[in-house]
Design a protein around this motif. Structure first.
Motif, short mmCIF file in Angstrom:
data_model
loop_
_atom_site.label_atom_id
_atom_site.label_comp_id
_atom_site.label_asym_id
_atom_site.label_seq_id
_atom_site.Cartn_x
_atom_site.Cartn_y
_atom_site.Cartn_z
N TRP A 52 0.84 -1.08 -0.05
CA TRP A 52 0.08 -0.14 0.02
C TRP A 52 0.74 1.24 -0.19
CZ3 TRP A 52 -0.70 4.22 3.18
CH2 TRP A 52 -1.76 4.80 3.04
N PHE A 53 2.21 1.14 0.79
CA PHE A 53 2.97 2.46 0.77
C PHE A 53 3.60 2.68 -0.52
CE2 PHE A 53 3.05 2.10 5.54
CZ PHE A 53 2.80 3.60 5.80
N LYS A 54 3.48 1.82 -1.59
CA LYS A 54 4.03 2.17 -2.77
C LYS A 54 3.05 2.81 -3.68
CE LYS A 54 6.83 -2.15 -2.32
NZ LYS A 54 8.27 -2.15 -2.36
N GLY A 55 2.16 2.87 -3.23
CA GLY A 55 1.05 3.78 -4.02
C GLY A 55 1.20 5.10 -3.97
N GLU A 63 12.15 -1.22 3.92
CA GLU A 63 11.31 -0.70 2.90
C GLU A 63 11.19 1.02 2.92
OE1 GLU A 63 9.70 -2.40 0.29
OE2 GLU A 63 10.79 -4.07 0.98
N GLY A 64 11.81 1.57 3.87
CA GLY A 64 11.88 2.90 4.14
C GLY A 64 10.70 3.62 4.59
N VAL A 65 9.84 2.84 5.49
CA VAL A 65 8.74 3.07 6.27
C VAL A 65 9.04 3.17 7.60
CG1 VAL A 65 6.33 2.23 6.90
CG2 VAL A 65 7.35 1.73 4.49
N GLU A 66 8.68 4.51 8.10
CA GLU A 66 9.09 4.85 9.46
C GLU A 66 7.98 4.31 10.30
OE1 GLU A 66 9.61 8.92 10.29
OE2 GLU A 66 10.84 9.30 8.39
N THR A 67 8.31 3.74 11.44
CA THR A 67 7.33 3.25 12.51
C THR A 67 7.01 4.04 13.57
OG1 THR A 67 9.04 1.80 13.40
CG2 THR A 67 7.83 0.90 11.72
N LEU A 68 6.04 3.82 14.09
CA LEU A 68 5.48 4.61 15.31
C LEU A 68 4.70 3.53 16.12
CD1 LEU A 68 5.13 6.73 17.62
CD2 LEU A 68 3.14 7.57 16.02
N PHE A 69 5.28 2.94 17.35
CA PHE A 69 4.52 2.01 18.00
C PHE A 69 3.61 2.87 19.11
CE2 PHE A 69 7.92 -0.26 16.34
CZ PHE A 69 7.23 -1.55 15.86
N VAL A 70 2.44 2.30 19.48
CA VAL A 70 1.48 2.87 20.37
C VAL A 70 1.20 1.96 21.44
CG1 VAL A 70 -0.77 3.91 20.84
CG2 VAL A 70 0.55 4.71 18.75
N GLU A 71 1.37 2.09 22.58
CA GLU A 71 1.25 1.24 23.66
C GLU A 71 0.10 2.12 24.60
OE1 GLU A 71 3.94 -1.74 25.74
OE2 GLU A 71 3.58 0.19 27.28
#
Length: 121
Positions: free
Chosen positions: A4-7, A35-43
């Motif tokens: 999806w991020f490639k769109g 893949e060059g996608v930044e992450t943000l985890f939410v707990e």
């Protein structure tokens, strides 16, 4: 999600999953980084049993998972699910200090943020 991020113009996605162990979160971060996608985890962590049960009754018992079931039985079942997750859950902590995350404790009475960089985060 990565496809999806490639769109075009696809900037944000939510991977709604439990990700209850440090190794699982590390794997997600590594795959996304590659893949060059930044992450943000939410707990979101809550120890107030009244708040937990109120949330279960208001939100979870009306979800498609429990359609057609007695709301009290659904609440009991979901509370049992939480108990099972609690046995294996590893909280975000200093071992994951290189990760971007937000911890919300007791419905916002405390919020801990780590490595927040930009406006999207």
């Amino acid at each position: 999600m990565l496809k999806w991020f490639k769109g075009q113009n696809n900037l944000i996605a939510i991977l709604d999953a439990t990700n209850s162990t440090k190794s699982r979160r590390r794997w997600i971060k590594d795959v996304c980084d590659a893949e060059g996608v930044e992450t943000l985890f939410v707990e979101s962590k809550c120890d107030d049993e009244d708040v937990i049960m109120s949330n279960i009754r208001e939100v979870k018992t009306t979800s498609p998972d429990y359609e057609g079931q007695d709301p009290e039985q659904a609440a009991i079942d979901f509370r049992q699910r939480i108990t099972m997750y609690e046995r294996v859950y590893e909280t975000l902590d200093e071992d994951e200090s290189d990760m971007t995350y937000c911890k919300i404790i007791d419905v916002g009475s405390q919020v801990i943020i780590n490595r927040i960089h930009d406006y999207l985060q």
